[in-house]
Write a protein that holds these residues in place. Structure first.
Motif, PDB file in Angstrom:
ATOM      1  N   LEU A  73       0.511  -0.779   0.023  1.00  9.06           N
ATOM      2  CA  LEU A  73      -0.243   0.163   0.159  1.00  9.06           C
ATOM      3  C   LEU A  73       0.871   1.190  -0.057  1.00  9.06           C
ATOM      4  CD1 LEU A  73      -3.077   0.860  -0.287  1.00  9.06           C
ATOM      5  CD2 LEU A  73      -3.229   0.372   2.088  1.00  9.06           C
ATOM      6  N   HIS A  74       2.020   1.253   0.619  1.00 11.21           N
ATOM      7  CA  HIS A  74       2.863   2.348   0.177  1.00 11.21           C
ATOM      8  C   HIS A  74       3.276   2.462  -0.438  1.00 11.21           C
ATOM      9  CE1 HIS A  74       2.841   3.507   5.099  1.00 11.21           C
ATOM     10  NE2 HIS A  74       3.456   2.645   4.954  1.00 11.21           N
ATOM     11  N   ALA A  75       3.848   1.207  -1.825  1.00 12.92           N
ATOM     12  CA  ALA A  75       4.223   1.222  -3.060  1.00 12.92           C
ATOM     13  C   ALA A  75       3.298   1.971  -3.878  1.00 12.92           C
ATOM     14  CB  ALA A  75       4.902  -0.129  -2.741  1.00 12.92           C
ATOM     15  N   VAL A  76       1.967   1.354  -3.335  1.00 21.65           N
ATOM     16  CA  VAL A  76       0.897   2.190  -4.098  1.00 21.65           C
ATOM     17  C   VAL A  76       0.672   3.687  -3.818  1.00 21.65           C
ATOM     18  CG1 VAL A  76      -1.580   2.537  -4.421  1.00 21.65           C
ATOM     19  CG2 VAL A  76      -0.037  -0.027  -3.949  1.00 21.65           C
ATOM     20  N   GLU A  77       1.008   4.435  -2.864  1.00 21.69           N
ATOM     21  CA  GLU A  77       0.857   5.576  -2.575  1.00 21.69           C
ATOM     22  C   GLU A  77       2.081   6.658  -3.422  1.00 21.69           C
ATOM     23  OE1 GLU A  77       0.517   8.075   1.557  1.00 21.69           O
ATOM     24  OE2 GLU A  77       2.045   6.785   1.554  1.00 21.69           O
ATOM     25  N   ASP A  88       1.751   9.591  -6.000  1.00 26.60           N
ATOM     26  CA  ASP A  88       2.753  10.632  -6.116  1.00 26.60           C
ATOM     27  C   ASP A  88       3.665  10.434  -6.704  1.00 26.60           C
ATOM     28  OD1 ASP A  88       2.097  11.293  -3.065  1.00 26.60           O
ATOM     29  OD2 ASP A  88       3.968  10.202  -2.207  1.00 26.60           O
ATOM     30  N   ASP A  89       3.960  10.009  -7.502  1.00 20.05           N
ATOM     31  CA  ASP A  89       4.970  10.123  -8.867  1.00 20.05           C
ATOM     32  C   ASP A  89       3.917   9.998 -10.157  1.00 20.05           C
ATOM     33  OD1 ASP A  89       6.797   9.410  -7.254  1.00 20.05           O
ATOM     34  OD2 ASP A  89       7.283   7.511  -7.871  1.00 20.05           O
ATOM     35  N   GLU A  90       2.896  10.384  -9.537  1.00 19.37           N
ATOM     36  CA  GLU A  90       1.422  10.627 -10.915  1.00 19.37           C
ATOM     37  C   GLU A  90       1.643   9.183 -11.907  1.00 19.37           C
ATOM     38  OE1 GLU A  90       1.601  14.555 -12.131  1.00 19.37           O
ATOM     39  OE2 GLU A  90       1.749  15.737 -10.131  1.00 19.37           O
ATOM     40  N   ARG A  91       1.981   8.370 -11.366  1.00 19.47           N
ATOM     41  CA  ARG A  91       2.311   6.976 -12.154  1.00 19.47           C
ATOM     42  C   ARG A  91       0.898   7.169 -12.833  1.00 19.47           C
ATOM     43  NH1 ARG A  91       6.014   3.386 -10.342  1.00 19.47           N
ATOM     44  NH2 ARG A  91       4.709   1.868 -12.269  1.00 19.47           N
ATOM     45  N   GLU A 104      -2.536   1.441 -14.085  1.00 20.57           N
ATOM     46  CA  GLU A 104      -1.324   0.559 -13.077  1.00 20.57           C
ATOM     47  C   GLU A 104      -1.864   0.805 -11.064  1.00 20.57           C
ATOM     48  OE1 GLU A 104       2.855   2.038 -13.811  1.00 20.57           O
ATOM     49  OE2 GLU A 104       2.461   2.276 -15.673  1.00 20.57           O
ATOM     50  N   VAL A 105      -2.029   2.323 -11.261  1.00 21.57           N
ATOM     51  CA  VAL A 105      -2.467   2.149  -9.816  1.00 21.57           C
ATOM     52  C   VAL A 105      -3.593   1.090  -9.650  1.00 21.57           C
ATOM     53  CG1 VAL A 105      -3.394   4.259  -7.554  1.00 21.57           C
ATOM     54  CG2 VAL A 105      -1.678   4.680  -9.410  1.00 21.57           C
ATOM     55  N   LEU A 106      -4.514   1.733 -10.478  1.00 21.82           N
ATOM     56  CA  LEU A 106      -5.942   0.298 -10.363  1.00 21.82           C
ATOM     57  C   LEU A 106      -5.745  -0.583  -9.880  1.00 21.82           C
ATOM     58  CD1 LEU A 106      -8.241   2.426 -12.070  1.00 21.82           C
ATOM     59  CD2 LEU A 106      -8.559   2.286  -9.667  1.00 21.82           C
ATOM     60  N   VAL A 107      -4.626  -1.564 -10.845  1.00 26.28           N
ATOM     61  CA  VAL A 107      -4.148  -2.428 -11.171  1.00 26.28           C
ATOM     62  C   VAL A 107      -3.606  -2.926  -9.335  1.00 26.28           C
ATOM     63  CG1 VAL A 107      -2.513  -4.124 -11.924  1.00 26.28           C
ATOM     64  CG2 VAL A 107      -4.212  -3.076 -13.663  1.00 26.28           C
ATOM     65  N   GLN A 108      -2.461  -2.614  -9.340  1.00 23.82           N
ATOM     66  CA  GLN A 108      -2.091  -1.933  -7.849  1.00 23.82           C
ATOM     67  C   GLN A 108      -2.764  -2.398  -6.769  1.00 23.82           C
ATOM     68  OE1 GLN A 108       1.457  -3.514  -7.019  1.00 23.82           O
ATOM     69  NE2 GLN A 108       0.561  -3.309 -10.065  1.00 23.82           N
ATOM     70  N   LEU A 109      -3.660  -1.535  -6.131  1.00 18.21           N
ATOM     71  CA  LEU A 109      -4.698  -1.280  -5.512  1.00 18.21           C
ATOM     72  C   LEU A 109      -5.687  -2.992  -5.598  1.00 18.21           C
ATOM     73  CD1 LEU A 109      -6.034   2.140  -5.644  1.00 18.21           C
ATOM     74  CD2 LEU A 109      -4.751   1.252  -3.696  1.00 18.21           C
ATOM     75  N   ALA A 110      -6.066  -3.156  -6.461  1.00 14.30           N
ATOM     76  CA  ALA A 110      -6.959  -4.286  -6.472  1.00 14.30           C
ATOM     77  C   ALA A 110      -5.853  -5.572  -5.693  1.00 14.30           C
ATOM     78  CB  ALA A 110      -7.026  -5.044  -8.183  1.00 14.30           C
ATOM     79  N   ALA A 111      -4.067  -5.398  -6.431  1.00 14.46           N
ATOM     80  CA  ALA A 111      -3.720  -7.107  -5.795  1.00 14.46           C
ATOM     81  C   ALA A 111      -3.194  -6.481  -3.744  1.00 14.46           C
ATOM     82  CB  ALA A 111      -2.183  -6.334  -5.797  1.00 14.46           C
ATOM     83  N   VAL A 112      -3.935  -5.137  -3.641  1.00 12.41           N
ATOM     84  CA  VAL A 112      -3.793  -4.910  -2.394  1.00 12.41           C
ATOM     85  C   VAL A 112      -4.976  -5.488  -2.106  1.00 12.41           C
ATOM     86  CG1 VAL A 112      -4.276  -3.125  -0.903  1.00 12.41           C
ATOM     87  CG2 VAL A 112      -1.864  -2.866  -2.152  1.00 12.41           C
ATOM     88  N   ARG A 113      -6.318  -4.943  -2.464  1.00 15.28           N
ATOM     89  CA  ARG A 113      -7.225  -5.862  -1.517  1.00 15.28           C
ATOM     90  C   ARG A 113      -7.527  -7.150  -1.565  1.00 15.28           C
ATOM     91  NH1 ARG A 113     -12.699  -3.544  -4.374  1.00 15.28           N
ATOM     92  NH2 ARG A 113     -11.340  -3.861  -6.842  1.00 15.28           N
TER      93      ARG A 113
END
Length: 116
Positions: A49-53, A57-60, A64-73
């Motif tokens: 989750l910190h990596a997604v944050e 911050d890096d305006e990725r 990509e952010v949504l895919v990573q959030l799905a992985a966190v969930r």
């Protein structure tokens, strides 16, 4: 031995959880290995989750952010499954053996919240 709200931790890492009000309710034990597994998985979820944050911050790219959030969930859901399985295998069995219907009611409420 350390006491926390509703928990008593022994020197060997075994945790006894107390449910119910002022001395009432049931107690149950979680093995140190189970607790360690859950804490390790939670640490990985937090790190992810910190990596997604940082991605935000890096305006990725939003996708990509949504895919990573799905992985966190998904990882968090897996932690929930571990805790639920452990709870049913130990705490609920103890509760049934002790005719503790409050523990089953608590489990039903927790499952309802998880499924929202």
């Amino acid at each position: 031995m350390t006491d926390h709200e509703g928990f008593h931790v022994h020197a060997d890492g075994t945790i006894h959880a107390n449910h119910g009000g002022e001395g009432e309710g049931h107690t149950h034990t979680h093995s140190p290995q189970s607790t360690k597994t859950i804490k390790n998985r939670l640490a990985r979820v937090i790190g992810h989750l910190h990596a997604v944050e940082r991605m935000v911050d890096d305006e990725r790219d939003c996708a990509e952010v949504l895919v990573q959030l799905a992985a966190v969930r998904s990882a968090l859901n897996n932690v929930c499954k571990l805790i639920l399985r452990d709870h049913m295998e130990h705490c609920i069995i103890d509760a049934v053996q002790n005719n503790d219907t409050d523990a089953i009611d608590e489990l039903n409420k927790a499952v309802d919240l998880l499924m929202k």
